[in-house]
Design an enzyme around this catalytic site. Sequence first.
Site, PDB file in Angstrom:
ATOM      1  N   TYR A 263     115.347  62.364  89.190  1.00 41.12           N
ATOM      2  CA  TYR A 263     115.020  63.354  90.214  1.00 41.12           C
ATOM      3  C   TYR A 263     113.513  63.468  90.448  1.00 41.12           C
ATOM      4  O   TYR A 263     113.074  63.955  91.490  1.00 41.12           O
ATOM      5  CB  TYR A 263     115.569  64.729  89.838  1.00 41.12           C
ATOM      6  CG  TYR A 263     117.081  64.836  89.865  1.00 41.12           C
ATOM      7  CD1 TYR A 263     117.871  63.828  90.398  1.00 41.12           C
ATOM      8  CD2 TYR A 263     117.720  65.948  89.344  1.00 41.12           C
ATOM      9  CE1 TYR A 263     119.246  63.927  90.410  1.00 41.12           C
ATOM     10  CE2 TYR A 263     119.098  66.068  89.361  1.00 41.12           C
ATOM     11  CZ  TYR A 263     119.859  65.055  89.892  1.00 41.12           C
ATOM     12  OH  TYR A 263     121.224  65.148  89.909  1.00 41.12           O
TER      13      TYR A 263
ATOM     14  N   LYS B 137     123.692  56.305  78.539  1.00 43.95           N
ATOM     15  CA  LYS B 137     124.342  55.096  79.051  1.00 43.95           C
ATOM     16  C   LYS B 137     123.602  53.895  78.460  1.00 43.95           C
ATOM     17  O   LYS B 137     123.132  52.988  79.163  1.00 43.95           O
ATOM     18  CB  LYS B 137     124.299  55.083  80.586  1.00 43.95           C
ATOM     19  CG  LYS B 137     125.232  54.052  81.233  1.00 43.95           C
ATOM     20  CD  LYS B 137     126.696  54.267  80.933  1.00 43.95           C
ATOM     21  CE  LYS B 137     127.558  53.250  81.692  1.00 43.95           C
ATOM     22  NZ  LYS B 137     128.966  53.267  81.230  1.00 43.95           N
TER      23      LYS B 137
ATOM     24  N   ASP C 144     130.187  58.112  81.016  1.00 46.06           N
ATOM     25  CA  ASP C 144     131.499  58.010  81.644  1.00 46.06           C
ATOM     26  C   ASP C 144     132.598  58.478  80.695  1.00 46.06           C
ATOM     27  O   ASP C 144     133.539  59.181  81.096  1.00 46.06           O
ATOM     28  CB  ASP C 144     131.766  56.588  82.138  1.00 46.06           C
ATOM     29  CG  ASP C 144     131.347  55.515  81.152  1.00 46.06           C
ATOM     30  OD1 ASP C 144     130.765  55.831  80.103  1.00 46.06           O
ATOM     31  OD2 ASP C 144     131.597  54.324  81.442  1.00 46.06           O
TER      32      ASP C 144
ATOM     33  N   ASP D  30     123.304  67.420  85.197  1.00 43.46           N
ATOM     34  CA  ASP D  30     123.642  68.070  86.464  1.00 43.46           C
ATOM     35  C   ASP D  30     125.126  67.895  86.760  1.00 43.46           C
ATOM     36  O   ASP D  30     125.849  68.863  87.074  1.00 43.46           O
ATOM     37  CB  ASP D  30     122.787  67.452  87.567  1.00 43.46           C
ATOM     38  CG  ASP D  30     122.882  68.194  88.887  1.00 43.46           C
ATOM     39  OD1 ASP D  30     123.604  69.213  88.956  1.00 43.46           O
ATOM     40  OD2 ASP D  30     122.241  67.758  89.853  1.00 43.46           O
TER      41      ASP D  30
ATOM     42  N   ASP E  46     128.389  70.832  85.886  1.00 42.77           N
ATOM     43  CA  ASP E  46     129.181  71.346  87.003  1.00 42.77           C
ATOM     44  C   ASP E  46     130.664  71.029  86.806  1.00 42.77           C
ATOM     45  O   ASP E  46     131.538  71.843  87.139  1.00 42.77           O
ATOM     46  CB  ASP E  46     128.695  70.762  88.320  1.00 42.77           C
ATOM     47  CG  ASP E  46     127.455  71.462  88.851  1.00 42.77           C
ATOM     48  OD1 ASP E  46     126.951  72.371  88.151  1.00 42.77           O
ATOM     49  OD2 ASP E  46     126.978  71.113  89.937  1.00 42.77           O
TER      50      ASP E  46
END
Length: 351
Positions: free
Chosen positions: A133, A184, A216, A240, A244
């Site tokens: 980001y 990852k 994942d 993020d 959620d």
Amino acid sequence: MSNKIAVLPGDGIGIEIIAEATKVLDYLKSNGLDIEMVEAPVGGAGYDAAGKPLPDETLALVKESDAILLGAVGGPQYEDLPRELRPERGLLGLRSELGLFANLRPQVAGRESPDVVAGLDIMIVRELTGGIYFGEPRGIREKDNGEREGFNTLVYSESEVDRIARVAFDIAMKRGKRLCSVDKANVLEVSELWREVVIRVGADYPRVELSHMYVDNAAMQLVKWPKQFDVMVTKNMFGDILSDAAAMLTGSIGMLPSASLDANSKGMYEPIHGSAPDIAGKGVANPLATILSVAMMLRYSLDYATLADKIENAVGRVLDNGLRTPDIMADGCREVGTVEMGEAVLSELSA
């Protein structure tokens, strides 16, 4: 000395939910809490007031404040603005300007929905000021063949990983002493470094059981067996998304607060949901996540843990009494709006 709180309602339902949260603070102030609240625009409201999503006056205010209470930012009327002027840039600006690198998102299954996972209690610790980001270079460019391509940079330094890992380990020490680091590392060099640094920091916390999980798989495990987790730590984008997703295990995203802290525990507190322009102004938004954000602010930045407990207990009793906003409505409960829910919390606080 009085604690100064910057109140940033923002856009959409932010105005409505902040109004109920500040009523709670006004009540506590009338009963001895030494605070001063100053309101300022941010996001779309900042653009409307000063031509940019993080006005200079707002930035000056938050820098001199002891804590920040934020509503939500964004709205369809701002979608055609240049990227640097969109409301969300105000939020990112607050995080970067204040060094709010540690985002705490508790995921607790409570009384508010018949579909909760009984006993769920996860703390997701998300790195907030690095990663894709904020990484440079970024942008949209034209290739030699005339085709456009977008590009973003995912980058983390050792020090950035070290400091967020220590926050997560410290929290794990106060909870179940289990920490799962999500990365990852099988395909990303950034995640290789992330895992290496987390393992190194873990040597300073021998009582914490450290595990690692690819993002994942973590997403699948949150759906399959969420109660296996106690504390999770991960980079900005992964956190993020995962937080959620985990929010829906608790019944509603409208119930969940968050804290974003700097190295000295100065923080910005906000519900994890957005500005919900589709219901803005209708008086049906759930204010409980924002009220619970006030509790987190009292606990983490202002050092009033007893008052934080009182707010959380008051919210619990309101839910026990069967009051529900539309997002958490269940059979046998009574539906109420934003203001009535806020008044019910105040009533329980003063009981």
